[in-house]
Scaffold this motif. Structure first.
Motif, mmCIF file in Angstrom:
data_model
loop_
_atom_site.group_PDB
_atom_site.id
_atom_site.type_symbol
_atom_site.label_atom_id
_atom_site.label_comp_id
_atom_site.label_asym_id
_atom_site.label_seq_id
_atom_site.Cartn_x
_atom_site.Cartn_y
_atom_site.Cartn_z
ATOM 1 N N ASN A 184 0.824 -1.193 0.000
ATOM 2 C CA ASN A 184 0.000 0.000 0.000
ATOM 3 C C ASN A 184 0.869 1.259 0.000
ATOM 4 O O ASN A 184 0.647 2.185 -0.778
ATOM 5 C CB ASN A 184 -0.865 -0.030 1.265
ATOM 6 N N LYS B 128 2.541 1.664 -3.340
ATOM 7 C CA LYS B 128 1.621 2.162 -4.349
ATOM 8 C C LYS B 128 1.377 3.654 -4.152
ATOM 9 O O LYS B 128 1.274 4.408 -5.119
ATOM 10 C CB LYS B 128 0.294 1.393 -4.277
ATOM 11 N N GLU C 71 -4.991 -1.180 -9.706
ATOM 12 C CA GLU C 71 -4.158 -0.403 -8.781
ATOM 13 C C GLU C 71 -4.711 1.009 -8.604
ATOM 14 O O GLU C 71 -4.682 1.562 -7.512
ATOM 15 C CB GLU C 71 -2.708 -0.329 -9.288
ATOM 16 N N LYS D 186 -7.374 0.775 -6.222
ATOM 17 C CA LYS D 186 -6.849 0.485 -4.878
ATOM 18 C C LYS D 186 -6.185 1.711 -4.248
ATOM 19 O O LYS D 186 -6.144 1.821 -3.025
ATOM 20 C CB LYS D 186 -5.872 -0.698 -4.932
ATOM 21 N N ILE D 187 -5.694 2.618 -5.080
ATOM 22 C CA ILE D 187 -5.197 3.882 -4.524
ATOM 23 C C ILE D 187 -6.350 4.616 -3.836
ATOM 24 O O ILE D 187 -6.198 5.178 -2.751
ATOM 25 C CB ILE D 187 -4.580 4.768 -5.633
ATOM 26 N N HIS E 292 -6.876 3.283 -0.535
ATOM 27 C CA HIS E 292 -5.657 3.436 0.262
ATOM 28 C C HIS E 292 -5.897 3.518 1.771
ATOM 29 O O HIS E 292 -5.257 2.837 2.556
ATOM 30 C CB HIS E 292 -4.947 4.708 -0.216
ATOM 31 N N ASN E 293 -6.849 4.356 2.162
ATOM 32 C CA ASN E 293 -7.021 4.596 3.594
ATOM 33 C C ASN E 293 -7.747 3.474 4.323
ATOM 34 O O ASN E 293 -7.844 3.481 5.534
ATOM 35 C CB ASN E 293 -7.751 5.916 3.817
ATOM 36 N N ARG F 18 -12.446 5.345 -9.245
ATOM 37 C CA ARG F 18 -11.368 5.632 -8.296
ATOM 38 C C ARG F 18 -11.848 6.619 -7.233
ATOM 39 O O ARG F 18 -11.551 6.470 -6.049
ATOM 40 C CB ARG F 18 -10.170 6.216 -9.058
#
Lengths: 289, 281
Positions: A160, A163, B123, B126-127, B130-131, B190
């Motif tokens: 994470n 990324k 990805e 998934k950013i 992130h949190n 996103r």
């Protein structure tokens, strides 16, 4: 000496260059800054390791102390010197980086004097493959560097935090609007780069056992050349560039003369900049206006 | 699915905006009071007021250079306001960093698509998640179970979000290699991944043909209904704005010149003048 020996030497030195070049490239990738103080972090790491060993600490503890010190130093430099200028012109950042570099060199000269100190031998021995002698230092250097580089690649690709680093380096604004704490991510980048520099410092001192205030200057510049050669901002680029510079240097020393080594390294830089300004693995960057 | 079939009528609220009756008693997801920003001596936005109900779709329109994107940048604190207050879910956003605003529940897309082009579609999503990831760097390096658990949950969640736009098959593609329309949709996915209560769309229909625009309108409504969030959009395509928005704010030279339902706005002489100029008499 023969070709294979030179190549092994080249890979040995090259992997140290690569570790340092990684620091340049990670920082450049994320804040678009050539951190000229990076070479002097190596010097700081070398002094810490030297004093720790001198005080009789075991090697592992000395290396850990050196890494810890450099991580803190790198993070502080970013916080104090670079962060306030993040939104200013890039040239101010660059000048600041040069200033920090001079500050560290001169502070070290003031504190430790310019006299070189002899770094103790921490890796002893070697072995023969046939007629060929291979020192343990070479083996340890190559293995440690390879493990660190593989670990870093995995970290950046699959975690994470890694990324988040890639996202910030691609588009800082968009990344923070996705909830990524940019300050934290940049601190982490400096921490990793400086930690790698500390390990590079110890490995370097194992081969060239002299610690002095300006040791990071030329070494740092050569690692920077490796970074540019491989592709500034690119992690695999740092590895390729580092190995190429190391091998070129070793071959020059072996077949021409030691005097020529630096000249060859820098002409590599000039040729690369002429033929492939973005470096071997670098991407062409289109400036957005 | 909490799809609402019948939506209650619009009623005016003190800030001058219209709000669904059902939302009036709740804290508005967004409330802006007397917002203003100067760039040097130039007043870019002046006395901007609006409120947005919890499941409202509102449009921000106006001629080029009217300050629409500046309002978005103010909402996410990319630009700090000179005057006024912005409240998200009742919380003041002053002094917050953009990533904190995101955690407060504001997500946005960009006029010129700003995906992480060298990362895969998955990805990118998934950013946005992130949190939600809860593991330390140490756990990641050692590949402890918490790393795998978090990663697989976030993979599943990301695929689920992608399936909203039927994009789950593109998960492994590089974001930069997607066709244009898919890139626009991915940007919305996103943004949704950050679990917003307010979604800001900056010209979502830019570069789309009429049939894609119709699809986008349906998607905007679907997002509102299925995620139960408010949407504020900037758009030049009047069919989209009139078709999908509950309320519209018209901005010109940084000032609100009209506010109201699509019907009111379409017939407002001040708005017509701003867009077409005054008729010569």
């Amino acid at each position: 000496m023969n070709l294979i020996n030179h190549l092994i030497n080249g890979i040995h030195v090259g992997s140290i260059y690569a570790l340092v070049a990684l620091g340049y490239n990670m920082v450049y990738g994320i804040v678009k800054l050539i951190n000229f103080a990076h070479g002097d972090i190596i010097m700081a790491g070398a002094y810490v390791a030297f004093f720790a060993l001198d005080a009789g600490m075991p090697t592992v503890v000395a290396v850990a102390a050196s890494v810890a010190f450099c991580v803190v130093l790198g993070v502080i430099i970013e916080k104090v010197a670079y962060r306030p200028l993040r939104k200013s012109a890039k040239i101010s950042l660059l000048i600041t980086a040069i200033g920090i570099s001079l500050l560290l060199e001169n502070a070290a000269q003031k504190m430790f004097s310019a006299t070189p100190r002899l770094f103790p031998k921490i890796i002893e021995g070697g072995f023969y493959i046939g007629e060929r002698h291979i020192s343990m230092t070479t083996v340890v250097t190559i293995i440690v560097s390879a493990v660190l580089m593989a670990g870093l690649t995995l970290f950046v690709k699959t975690t994470n935090a890694g990324k988040a680093m890639r996202a910030v380096s691609e588009d800082t604004e968009a990344a923070q609007l996705m909830g990524i704490n940019v300050d934290k991510t940049i601190s982490m980048t400096f921490a990793i780069g400086s930690g790698l520099a500390a390990i590079a410092a110890v490995l370097y001192c194992c081969s060239y056992p002299q610690v002095y205030p300006t040791m990071g200057a030329l070494f740092g510049i050569k690692a920077f050349v490796a970074a540019v050669l491989g592709g500034i901002g690119s992690i695999p680029g740092a590895v390729v560039g580092g190995l190429m510079i190391g091998i070129a240097e070793a071959l020059t020393k072996g077949y021409l003369s030691s005097m020529w080594a630096d000249a060859i390294v820098f002409s590599f830089l000039i040729i690369t900049l002429l033929l492939r300004p973005a470096g071997i693995l670098g991407k062409k960057v289109v400036e957005k206006v | 699915m909490n799809r609402k079939q019948e939506r209650s009528p619009l009623v005016p609220v003190p800030s001058g905006f219209l709000m669904r009756e059902e939302d009036v008693d709740k804290t508005p997801v967004l409330e802006i009071r007397h917002l203003g920003v100067d760039f040097g001596g130039l007043v870019a936005v002046e006395d901007f007021n609006m409120a947005l109900g919890r499941t409202e779709i509102a449009g921000l329109i106006g001629p080029n250079g009217a300050g629409k994107t500046t309002v978005f940048n103010l909402l996410t604190n990319e630009i700090e306001p000179t005057r006024g207050i912005i409240m998200i879910d009742g919380y003041d956003t002053r002094g917050r960093k953009p990533h904190e605003i995101c955690r407060m529940g504001v997500a946005r897309t960009f006029q010129n698509i700003r995906l992480f082009r060298n990362m895969t579609v998955l990805e990118n999503v998934k950013i946005g998640l992130h949190n939600e990831m809860k593991y330390s760097i140490g756990e990641a390096v050692l590949r402890l179970p918490r790393y795998w658990d978090n990663e697989s949950i976030s993979d599943m969640r990301a695929l689920e979000l992608l399936s909203f736009f039927n994009m789950q098959d593109m998960a492994g593609w590089k974001a930069g290699s997607l066709p244009y329309g898919a890139q626009r949709r991915l940007e919305i996915v996103r943004a949704l991944a950050t679990n917003p209560s307010l979604l800001l769309l900056d010209e979502p229909a830019a570069g789309m043909n009429p049939s894609e625009t119709v699809e986008l309108m349906n998607n905007i409504r679907r997002i509102r209904d299925e995620f139960s969030i408010a949407i504020l959009l900037i758009e030049h395509d009047m069919n989209l704005v009139m078709g999908v928005c509950d309320g519209i704010v018209v901005l010109n030279y940084g000032k609100i010149i009209a506010k109201g339902s699509p019907e009111d706005i379409m017939s407002d002489p001040v708005v017509i003048e701003a867009y077409l100029g005054k008729a010569d008499q």
